[in-house]
Design a protein around this motif. Structure first.
Motif, short mmCIF file in Angstrom:
data_model
loop_
_atom_site.label_atom_id
_atom_site.label_comp_id
_atom_site.label_asym_id
_atom_site.label_seq_id
_atom_site.Cartn_x
_atom_site.Cartn_y
_atom_site.Cartn_z
N MET A 67 0.84 -1.20 0.00
CA MET A 67 0.00 0.00 0.00
C MET A 67 0.87 1.25 0.00
N HIS A 68 0.47 2.22 -0.79
CA HIS A 68 1.17 3.51 -0.82
C HIS A 68 0.10 4.55 -1.17
N ALA A 69 -0.29 5.38 -0.18
CA ALA A 69 -1.37 6.34 -0.38
C ALA A 69 -1.00 7.67 0.24
N THR A 70 -1.41 8.75 -0.44
CA THR A 70 -1.13 10.10 0.05
C THR A 70 -2.44 10.78 0.43
N ILE A 71 -2.47 11.35 1.63
CA ILE A 71 -3.68 11.97 2.16
C ILE A 71 -3.33 13.26 2.86
N ASP A 72 -4.23 14.24 2.82
CA ASP A 72 -4.00 15.50 3.52
C ASP A 72 -4.08 15.27 5.02
N PRO A 82 -2.54 0.21 -4.28
CA PRO A 82 -3.63 -0.20 -3.39
C PRO A 82 -3.16 -1.26 -2.39
N GLY A 83 -3.87 -1.33 -1.29
CA GLY A 83 -3.55 -2.32 -0.27
C GLY A 83 -4.13 -1.92 1.06
N SER A 84 -3.72 -2.63 2.11
CA SER A 84 -4.24 -2.35 3.45
C SER A 84 -3.14 -2.53 4.49
N ALA A 85 -3.36 -1.91 5.64
CA ALA A 85 -2.40 -1.99 6.74
C ALA A 85 -3.10 -1.71 8.05
N LEU A 86 -2.51 -2.18 9.14
CA LEU A 86 -2.95 -1.82 10.50
C LEU A 86 -1.87 -0.93 11.10
N LEU A 87 -2.22 0.33 11.40
CA LEU A 87 -1.26 1.31 11.89
C LEU A 87 -1.69 1.82 13.26
N ARG A 88 -0.75 1.99 14.18
CA ARG A 88 -1.04 2.38 15.56
C ARG A 88 -1.65 3.79 15.61
N VAL A 89 -2.85 3.89 16.17
CA VAL A 89 -3.60 5.15 16.21
C VAL A 89 -2.88 6.21 17.03
N SER A 90 -2.33 5.84 18.17
CA SER A 90 -1.71 6.83 19.07
C SER A 90 -0.52 7.52 18.43
N LEU A 91 0.11 6.88 17.44
CA LEU A 91 1.25 7.50 16.77
C LEU A 91 0.85 8.24 15.49
N LEU A 92 -0.29 7.87 14.92
CA LEU A 92 -0.77 8.61 13.77
C LEU A 92 -1.26 10.00 14.16
N ARG A 93 -1.77 10.13 15.40
CA ARG A 93 -2.32 11.42 15.84
C ARG A 93 -1.29 12.56 15.79
N PRO A 94 -0.11 12.41 16.41
CA PRO A 94 0.85 13.52 16.35
C PRO A 94 1.36 13.78 14.94
N ILE A 95 1.42 12.76 14.10
CA ILE A 95 1.87 12.96 12.72
C ILE A 95 0.85 13.81 11.96
N ALA A 96 -0.45 13.52 12.16
CA ALA A 96 -1.51 14.23 11.45
C ALA A 96 -1.81 15.60 12.02
N SER A 97 -1.23 15.93 13.18
CA SER A 97 -1.55 17.21 13.82
C SER A 97 -0.87 18.40 13.15
N ALA A 98 0.12 18.15 12.32
CA ALA A 98 0.82 19.22 11.60
C ALA A 98 0.35 19.23 10.14
N PRO A 99 0.33 20.40 9.49
CA PRO A 99 -0.15 20.47 8.11
C PRO A 99 0.81 19.80 7.13
N GLY A 100 0.24 19.34 6.01
CA GLY A 100 1.06 18.73 4.97
C GLY A 100 0.43 17.48 4.40
N GLU A 101 1.05 16.93 3.38
CA GLU A 101 0.61 15.68 2.76
C GLU A 101 1.28 14.50 3.47
N ILE A 102 0.48 13.52 3.86
CA ILE A 102 1.00 12.35 4.57
C ILE A 102 0.99 11.14 3.64
N ILE A 103 2.10 10.43 3.60
CA ILE A 103 2.19 9.20 2.81
C ILE A 103 2.15 8.02 3.78
N LEU A 104 1.20 7.12 3.55
CA LEU A 104 1.03 5.92 4.37
C LEU A 104 1.47 4.70 3.58
#
Length: 364
Positions: free
Chosen positions: A1-6, A62-84
């Protein structure tokens, strides 16, 4: 999986996550991320509740993954494009992070159900839930009243001391929402939302699902049997004649007087604050237990019923006054010398069989 999201889009979904922060089953501390086409399905669960978001994104692989929620929060708290990525490597701009990724196959899939549509306007249901408070939690000893109930033409809640109910046009299986999920449910009940029930066993629904645009919430319900709320109200003892009282002056006075309801250690001794509400010769007043402190509410009475003097928990009165959508209330005082004496309160021009609050009086 390789996806880019705001990051702002991902952050909004994370705010509504139901993933626990700690659990003996670490898999559910993750979010399942499924990327395909031009969208990403972001799902979290605590096994009793599932929250899904379909988010816009750019999918390179395309694809799927299980990612730790508690660590995604601080990453998403700053502006920018995020690649998962499915290996747990997450980047935002020039910043790179390693987020623990669990085995996708370990994800607890929600059980498939045969869904029935609940034909209640979601905004009407939301208004009814807001007016019917006192939903009892798991600490309540009376198991049949735990949660918020949608049943037998009523939305109702009770904690064993107070009861409130609102009539709705619903005659389907009983729906009992756990107390901790009521606020989350309210956030989903907006115009255009679809409400469904599943896992119906007899006349009791086991699951509630609400779909609102690109969001979907599934809640495992409590199995509660029907309770005759109208019968309980009619069995309570309150004066047949009511007093018409302006809500706002009474509401303001109770909030002002609240400190006097807990003086002299009485709150600790009795376990709760107590306020005396009394009507004497058409004059309404508040007082403490001993009536050493008193506040007269001279401008609140529009028409006075029989004189009364009875006690109640002021916090319950404040809650009920906040839920009534009118500035004039009808107040039936408890009857003297009766076993289950209660206050009955509702909108003055309203129908007490349709919407009302019942509060058991405190015996001084």
């Amino acid at each position: 999986m390789h996806a880019t999201i705001d990051s702002s889009v991902l952050a909004s979904a994370l705010k509504l996550s139901v993933a626990p922060t700690t659990s003996p089953h670490p898999t559910i501390m993750h979010a399942r991320v499924q990327a395909d086409g031009d969208s990403l399905v972001f799902e979290t669960t605590d096994t009793a509740t599932y929250m899904r978001h379909t988010l816009p994104c750019v999918v390179k692989e395309p694809g799927s993954a299980l990612l730790r929620v508690s660590l995604l929060r601080p990453i998403a708290s700053a502006p920018g494009e995020i690649i998962l990525r499915d290996d747990g490597k997450v980047s935002r701009g020039r910043s790179n992070f390693k987020v623990p990724a669990a085995d996708v196959e370990a994800w607890p899939e929600e059980r498939e159900e045969s869904w029935q549509t609940v034909t209640i306007d979601p905004e009407i249901l939301a208004a009814a839930i807001k007016s019917a408070g006192y939903a009892a939690n798991d600490d309540t000893i009376y198991t049949n009243i735990r949660g918020l109930h949608i049943d037998n033409g009523l939305v109702w809640g009770s904690d064993g001391v107070s009861l409130s109910y609102v009539a709705v046009n619903y005659t389907g299986p009983s729906i009992t929402v756990p107390d901790g999920q009521v606020s989350r449910l309210l956030g989903m009940l907006q115009e255009g939302a679809k409400v469904e029930i599943g896992a119906v066993n007899g006349d009791i629904a086991g699951v509630l699902r609400v779909t609102n645009g690109q969001q979907q919430l599934s809640i495992r319900l409590l199995g509660a049997k029907s309770t005759d709320i109208r019968g309980i109200v009619k069995a309570s003892s309150y004066a047949s004649q009511h007093s018409s009282i302006k809500r706002d002056p009474l509401w303001a006075a109770v909030k002002r007087f609240l400190p006097f309801a807990s003086i002299l250690g009485e709150s600790k001794a009795k376990g709760l604050p107590v306020i005396v509400l009394a009507m004497v010769n058409g004059e309404l007043y508040l007082a403490d237990r001993a009536e050493e402190n008193r506040e007269v509410i001279s401008d609140a009475v529009l028409s006075a019923g029989p004189d009364f003097r009875a006690a109640l928990d002021p916090r319950r009165l404040i809650s009920a006054l906040a839920a009534v959508g009118s500035n004039v209330i009808a107040l039936h005082a408890p009857e003297k010398g009766k076993g289950i004496s209660s206050w009955l309160m509702y909108e003055d021009e309203g129908d007490p069989d349709a919407t009302a609050h019942l509060i058991v009086q405190i015996n001084l």
